[in-house]
Design a protein around this motif. Structure first.
Motif, PDB file in Angstrom:
ATOM      1  N   MET A 391       5.126   2.853  -5.502  1.00 55.31           N
ATOM      2  CA  MET A 391       4.615   1.878  -4.538  1.00 55.31           C
ATOM      3  C   MET A 391       4.655   2.370  -3.101  1.00 55.31           C
ATOM      4  N   GLN A 392       5.146   3.563  -2.884  1.00 57.52           N
ATOM      5  CA  GLN A 392       5.161   4.106  -1.534  1.00 57.52           C
ATOM      6  C   GLN A 392       3.727   4.261  -1.009  1.00 57.52           C
ATOM      7  N   GLY A 393       3.509   3.793   0.202  1.00 54.41           N
ATOM      8  CA  GLY A 393       2.184   3.918   0.809  1.00 54.41           C
ATOM      9  C   GLY A 393       1.214   2.832   0.423  1.00 54.41           C
ATOM     10  N   ILE A 394       1.656   1.855  -0.399  1.00 54.23           N
ATOM     11  CA  ILE A 394       0.759   0.769  -0.794  1.00 54.23           C
ATOM     12  C   ILE A 394       0.864  -0.362   0.224  1.00 54.23           C
ATOM     13  N   GLY A 395      -0.233  -0.643   0.879  1.00 50.55           N
ATOM     14  CA  GLY A 395      -0.269  -1.728   1.861  1.00 50.55           C
ATOM     15  C   GLY A 395      -1.415  -2.649   1.530  1.00 50.55           C
ATOM     16  N   GLY A 396      -2.252  -2.917   2.504  1.00 51.62           N
ATOM     17  CA  GLY A 396      -3.474  -3.664   2.260  1.00 51.62           C
ATOM     18  C   GLY A 396      -3.273  -4.999   1.570  1.00 51.62           C
TER      19      GLY A 396
END
Length: 413
Positions: A391-396
């Motif tokens: 889940m690292q880097g998951i935004g939006g």
């Protein structure tokens, strides 16, 4: 490559003529070879290719000492020495070990060019794309290499042709820079031999005519590909797996042909790759139709091919995820979606986020009570090391939904 005529005919027997040209084209043969590496005729092709490569190397050496004065000028014949850009490439990787292959994969690709000696045997003869020889170069060939290539074309052509000198030797406009250096060599041949370097004006007219020809060819292939894709969709709707996959594969084959008419990076290439991604993704879905012939492993390959064609096609990642689910690999199913959501163009895609949340909650959706939601989020982002890394880097959109749920449950943000 100087291959046995019977070998090429054997490969051609497995193919249908091109719908536009009515002929078996080299691109069709290459695709058959790529798709069927274990076929007996393909194995024979590779065996002959290995031997022919060594023979061509020796032919190039022998041609440099060949006495060209022993050859006669063939009246009515014309050859064209043409320099063509063949794209970006790294060194050949056939037969290298794993470490060397990894090293090569890190190297910057280099521009490669090909010299062709196209032939026109005489009045009324269809020279087409027949050529006496072809050679590839990393970077532009120099004058010495161009002269060497001409010598090979005369003294050591591929198997089907005999050593000879043409009546007229033509050079494409992009070889004009070598004219002065080649003059002593070209002037050494007896009458009626003559040569001509393509004038700039003629080169421009040929380019314009070629562009129009490619544009017509492009549109026709795209129309055929669209019809095949539609046929595949119809077969898919009828749960006819075999016909759907076959139609999508044919559509991809025609789309690959359109790439010859689309310059790298232009709008037409983007259009082709977008449709190619759809065809591969649809083929992936067809392979997952329940019943005999269900093949999730091949569905993974098709989905990956779709992503390679268009990395921003969201449905390709969903197809990939579902194929991994079918193989029982829940982790890879989630990784397929997070891989998409890391792309700025896809981070707010609702369908991708819906699918990821469904995988993360076993189809139940984001927990609605405070304690369950906090425990779920803690596990995803902190406690489970594999999930935390994924889940690292998951935004939006995914992150916004979680933040919205925090607010609704009055959890401090």
């Amino acid at each position: 490559m100087p291959l046995d005529v019977d070998t090429m005919r054997a490969l051609g027997r497995h193919l249908s003529p091109d719908p536009l040209t009515g002929e078996i084209e080299m691109s069709d043969i290459i695709q058959f070879i790529t798709m069927n590496p274990d076929h007996p005729d393909v194995k024979k092709f590779f065996a002959e290719t290995a031997g022919s490569d060594e023979k061509r190397k020796q032919d190039r050496i022998d041609a440099q000492t060949f006495d060209l004065s022993t050859l006669s000028v063939q009246p009515g014949t014309a050859w064209l020495i043409s320099l063509e850009y063949s794209g970006l490439s790294t060194e050949k990787t056939i037969g290298v070990d794993k470490e060397e292959l990894e090293r090569l994969s890190r190297e910057q690709p280099q521009h490669t060019f090909q010299l062709f000696c196209y032939i026109k045997e005489g009045p009324g003869t269809d020279g087409g794309d027949n050529f006496r020889t072809m050679e590839e170069f990393v970077g532009m060939p120099n004058s010495r290499q161009v002269e060497s290539f001409i010598r090979v074309s005369m003294a050591k052509p591929i198997t089907y042709f005999k050593p000879s000198i043409p009546n007229t030797l033509c050079f494409s406009f992009n070889l004009t820079q070598h004219q002065d250096a080649l003059l002593p060599f070209l002037n050494s041949f007896p009458f009626p031999f003559n040569f001509i370097f393509e004038p700039a004006e003629l080169s421009q007219r040929i380019k314009e005519k070629t562009f129009v020809h490619h544009e017509i060819r492009f549109k026709r292939y795209m129309k055929i590909a669209q019809e095949l894709k539609d046929a595949g969709n119809t077969a898919y709707a009828q749960k006819n797996r075999e016909e759907a996959i076959k139609a999508y594969a044919k559509a991809v084959a025609h789309l690959e042909k359109t790439m010859f008419a689309a310059a790298e990076g232009d709008e037409r290439e983007t259009e082709v790759k977008a449709m190619m991604a759809v065809c591969f993704a649809n083929s992936s879905a067809a392979r997952m139709i329940p019943g005999e012939g269900f093949d999730a492993a091949e569905a993974v390959k098709d989905a990956e091919a779709a992503i390679e064609s268009d990395a921003n096609y969201a449905k390709a990642y969903i197809r990939l995820s579902r194929a991994h689910e079918a193989l029982g690999d829940a982790g890879q199913a989630q990784e397929a979606i997070t891989r998409a959501l890391r792309r700025p163009q896809l981070e707010n895609h609702h369908g991708l986020v819906d699918h990821l949340i469904s995988l993360q909650t076993e189809g139940k959706g984001i927990p609605q009570d405070r304690d369950s939601f906090q425990a779920w989020l803690q596990n995803l982002l902190v406690d489970d090391q594999v999930s935390r890394k994924r889940m690292q880097g998951i935004g939006g959109e995914w992150r916004m939904r979680c933040e919205k749920q925090k607010q609704q449950l009055h959890i401090d943000i």
